[in-house]
Design a protein around this motif. Structure first.
Motif, PDB file in Angstrom:
ATOM      1  N   CYS A 121       0.741  -1.203   0.146  1.00  0.00           N
ATOM      2  CA  CYS A 121       0.047   0.044  -0.373  1.00  0.00           C
ATOM      3  C   CYS A 121       0.807   1.244  -0.133  1.00  0.00           C
ATOM      4  CB  CYS A 121      -0.908  -0.055   1.114  1.00  0.00           C
ATOM      5  SG  CYS A 121      -2.046   1.517   1.334  1.00  0.00           S
ATOM      6  N   PRO A 122       0.852   2.113  -1.195  1.00  0.00           N
ATOM      7  CA  PRO A 122       1.746   3.297  -1.212  1.00  0.00           C
ATOM      8  C   PRO A 122       1.261   4.258  -0.342  1.00  0.00           C
ATOM      9  CG  PRO A 122       0.049   3.252  -2.940  1.00  0.00           C
ATOM     10  CD  PRO A 122      -0.049   1.891  -2.042  1.00  0.00           C
ATOM     11  N   GLU A 123       0.040   4.372   0.207  1.00  0.00           N
ATOM     12  CA  GLU A 123      -0.540   5.265   1.244  1.00  0.00           C
ATOM     13  C   GLU A 123      -0.422   4.967   2.873  1.00  0.00           C
ATOM     14  OE1 GLU A 123      -1.480   8.384   0.269  1.00  0.00           O
ATOM     15  OE2 GLU A 123      -0.954   7.657  -1.720  1.00  0.00           O
ATOM     16  N   LEU A 124       0.027   3.737   3.002  1.00  0.00           N
ATOM     17  CA  LEU A 124       0.333   3.125   4.455  1.00  0.00           C
ATOM     18  C   LEU A 124      -1.193   3.127   5.083  1.00  0.00           C
ATOM     19  CD1 LEU A 124       3.705   5.070   5.605  1.00  0.00           C
ATOM     20  CD2 LEU A 124       3.389   2.705   4.375  1.00  0.00           C
ATOM     21  N   ALA A 125      -2.216   2.832   4.157  1.00  0.00           N
ATOM     22  CA  ALA A 125      -3.570   2.493   4.664  1.00  0.00           C
ATOM     23  C   ALA A 125      -3.932   1.293   5.348  1.00  0.00           C
ATOM     24  CB  ALA A 125      -4.487   2.948   3.617  1.00  0.00           C
ATOM     25  N   ILE A 126      -3.213   0.170   5.065  1.00  0.00           N
ATOM     26  CA  ILE A 126      -3.161  -1.218   5.744  1.00  0.00           C
ATOM     27  C   ILE A 126      -2.266  -1.375   6.669  1.00  0.00           C
ATOM     28  CG2 ILE A 126      -3.411  -3.584   4.754  1.00  0.00           C
ATOM     29  CD1 ILE A 126      -3.928  -2.514   2.199  1.00  0.00           C
ATOM     30  N   TYR A 127      -2.862  -2.246   7.686  1.00  0.00           N
ATOM     31  CA  TYR A 127      -1.799  -2.138   9.045  1.00  0.00           C
ATOM     32  C   TYR A 127      -2.338  -3.216   9.706  1.00  0.00           C
ATOM     33  CZ  TYR A 127      -5.780  -0.046  11.355  1.00  0.00           C
ATOM     34  OH  TYR A 127      -6.941   0.141  11.749  1.00  0.00           O
ATOM     35  N   ARG A 128      -1.778  -3.948  10.552  1.00  0.00           N
ATOM     36  CA  ARG A 128      -2.189  -5.019  11.433  1.00  0.00           C
ATOM     37  C   ARG A 128      -2.453  -4.532  12.958  1.00  0.00           C
ATOM     38  NH1 ARG A 128      -1.723 -10.353  10.546  1.00  0.00           N
ATOM     39  NH2 ARG A 128      -0.288 -10.070   9.236  1.00  0.00           N
ATOM     40  N   ALA A 129      -3.685  -4.628  13.095  1.00  0.00           N
ATOM     41  CA  ALA A 129      -4.279  -4.125  14.568  1.00  0.00           C
ATOM     42  C   ALA A 129      -3.795  -4.987  15.648  1.00  0.00           C
ATOM     43  CB  ALA A 129      -5.841  -4.274  14.621  1.00  0.00           C
ATOM     44  N   VAL A 164      -6.696   5.863  -1.011  1.00  0.00           N
ATOM     45  CA  VAL A 164      -7.049   6.661  -2.023  1.00  0.00           C
ATOM     46  C   VAL A 164      -7.748   5.815  -3.084  1.00  0.00           C
ATOM     47  CG1 VAL A 164      -5.131   8.294  -1.446  1.00  0.00           C
ATOM     48  CG2 VAL A 164      -4.675   6.276  -2.972  1.00  0.00           C
ATOM     49  N   GLY A 165      -8.110   4.505  -2.943  1.00  0.00           N
ATOM     50  CA  GLY A 165      -8.745   3.471  -3.846  1.00  0.00           C
ATOM     51  C   GLY A 165      -7.839   3.230  -5.236  1.00  0.00           C
ATOM     52  N   ARG A 174     -11.751  -7.283  -1.605  1.00  0.00           N
ATOM     53  CA  ARG A 174     -13.007  -7.326  -2.129  1.00  0.00           C
ATOM     54  C   ARG A 174     -13.202  -5.910  -2.733  1.00  0.00           C
ATOM     55  NH1 ARG A 174     -13.051 -12.168  -2.890  1.00  0.00           N
ATOM     56  NH2 ARG A 174     -13.411 -13.277  -1.031  1.00  0.00           N
ATOM     57  N   ILE A 175     -13.957  -5.607  -3.823  1.00  0.00           N
ATOM     58  CA  ILE A 175     -14.351  -4.280  -4.415  1.00  0.00           C
ATOM     59  C   ILE A 175     -15.765  -4.439  -5.030  1.00  0.00           C
ATOM     60  CG2 ILE A 175     -11.837  -3.788  -5.156  1.00  0.00           C
ATOM     61  CD1 ILE A 175     -12.976  -4.397  -7.908  1.00  0.00           C
ATOM     62  N   HIS A 176     -16.384  -3.390  -4.764  1.00  0.00           N
ATOM     63  CA  HIS A 176     -17.824  -3.032  -5.145  1.00  0.00           C
ATOM     64  C   HIS A 176     -17.910  -1.818  -6.060  1.00  0.00           C
ATOM     65  CE1 HIS A 176     -22.210  -2.744  -4.928  1.00  0.00           C
ATOM     66  NE2 HIS A 176     -22.031  -4.044  -4.830  1.00  0.00           N
ATOM     67  N   LYS A 177     -18.662  -1.613  -6.844  1.00  0.00           N
ATOM     68  CA  LYS A 177     -18.670  -0.239  -7.327  1.00  0.00           C
ATOM     69  C   LYS A 177     -19.314   0.777  -6.589  1.00  0.00           C
ATOM     70  CE  LYS A 177     -23.235  -1.893  -9.019  1.00  0.00           C
ATOM     71  NZ  LYS A 177     -24.123  -2.618 -10.003  1.00  0.00           N
ATOM     72  N   GLU A 178     -19.960   0.631  -5.764  1.00  0.00           N
ATOM     73  CA  GLU A 178     -20.513   1.656  -4.869  1.00  0.00           C
ATOM     74  C   GLU A 178     -19.303   2.382  -3.816  1.00  0.00           C
ATOM     75  OE1 GLU A 178     -23.859   0.518  -2.542  1.00  0.00           O
ATOM     76  OE2 GLU A 178     -24.884  -0.285  -4.342  1.00  0.00           O
ATOM     77  N   PHE A 179     -18.150   1.880  -3.972  1.00  0.00           N
ATOM     78  CA  PHE A 179     -17.241   2.386  -2.861  1.00  0.00           C
ATOM     79  C   PHE A 179     -16.091   2.179  -3.671  1.00  0.00           C
ATOM     80  CE2 PHE A 179     -19.745  -1.419  -0.941  1.00  0.00           C
ATOM     81  CZ  PHE A 179     -20.583  -0.429  -0.094  1.00  0.00           C
ATOM     82  N   LEU A 180     -15.243   3.272  -3.065  1.00  0.00           N
ATOM     83  CA  LEU A 180     -13.942   3.688  -3.715  1.00  0.00           C
ATOM     84  C   LEU A 180     -12.852   3.020  -2.936  1.00  0.00           C
ATOM     85  CD1 LEU A 180     -11.834   5.723  -4.756  1.00  0.00           C
ATOM     86  CD2 LEU A 180     -11.870   6.863  -2.642  1.00  0.00           C
ATOM     87  N   VAL A 237      -5.418  -8.770  13.182  1.00  0.00           N
ATOM     88  CA  VAL A 237      -6.171  -8.635  12.166  1.00  0.00           C
ATOM     89  C   VAL A 237      -5.611  -7.683  11.381  1.00  0.00           C
ATOM     90  CG1 VAL A 237      -8.608  -7.988  11.266  1.00  0.00           C
ATOM     91  CG2 VAL A 237      -8.399  -9.515  13.242  1.00  0.00           C
ATOM     92  N   VAL A 238      -5.537  -7.800   9.805  1.00  0.00           N
ATOM     93  CA  VAL A 238      -5.137  -6.915   8.879  1.00  0.00           C
ATOM     94  C   VAL A 238      -6.396  -5.916   8.516  1.00  0.00           C
ATOM     95  CG1 VAL A 238      -4.336  -6.446   6.650  1.00  0.00           C
ATOM     96  CG2 VAL A 238      -3.391  -8.377   8.033  1.00  0.00           C
ATOM     97  N   MET A 239      -6.112  -4.564   8.723  1.00  0.00           N
ATOM     98  CA  MET A 239      -7.155  -3.678   8.715  1.00  0.00           C
ATOM     99  C   MET A 239      -6.690  -2.632   7.495  1.00  0.00           C
ATOM    100  SD  MET A 239      -9.316  -4.363  11.040  1.00  0.00           S
ATOM    101  CE  MET A 239     -10.256  -3.063  11.516  1.00  0.00           C
ATOM    102  N   ILE A 240      -7.810  -1.703   7.020  1.00  0.00           N
ATOM    103  CA  ILE A 240      -7.701  -0.968   5.841  1.00  0.00           C
ATOM    104  C   ILE A 240      -8.120   0.366   6.630  1.00  0.00           C
ATOM    105  CG2 ILE A 240      -8.328   0.181   3.721  1.00  0.00           C
ATOM    106  CD1 ILE A 240      -8.983  -2.677   2.977  1.00  0.00           C
TER     107      ILE A 240
END
Length: 130
Positions: free
Chosen positions: A62-70, A83-84, A98-104, A74-77
């Motif tokens: 992750c280039p934004e360091l948005a993913i981490y281990r709690a 930034v999607g 997972r991705i969904h068209k309703e979410f960035l 548990v791995v969290m976003i």
């Protein structure tokens, strides 16, 4: 560390886990919004149940360091930092982002255990190891 243990021999492909996950996190019955995926036939990795193993391989990509281990393992976003770019989705070795068209932002299993509570055959169980 919390994670979901699966026994695919017990899975009857009822999809209750998917519905429970989507309802828990998105207040929706749309199974496409589930962090767990049940394949009626074995999926890309030859499995029937696909759920995040909490391996953490996505953290460093992750280039934004948005993913981490709690603290519970548990791995969290962090949705505030995400930034999607979806690099984690393409990199995930278990294809569990997972991705969904309703979410960035992508989403993933956080081992909450709600799916395991609803699984009628106990094909999914919440485990906690030190």
């Amino acid at each position: 560390m919390k994670f979901l243990q699966k026994d695919e021999t017990l899975c009857i492909q009822c999809h209750i886990c998917e519905e429970t996950c989507a309802q828990t996190f998105f207040k929706s019955g749309d199974r496409e919004k589930s962090s767990i995926k049940i394949y009626d036939e074995p999926g890309e990795k030859g499995e029937v149940i696909n759920v995040c193993s909490q391996c953490g391989e996505c953290i460093g990509i992750c280039p934004e360091l948005a993913i981490y281990r709690a603290k519970n393992g548990v791995v969290m976003i962090d949705k505030e930092k995400c930034v999607g770019c979806l690099m984690c989705v393409g990199f995930c070795p278990t294809l569990s982002m997972r991705i969904h068209k309703e979410f960035l932002e992508p989403f993933k299993c956080i081992a909450c255990g709600q799916c395991a509570k609803q699984c009628p055959t106990k094909a999914i169980e919440l485990k906690n190891i030190d």
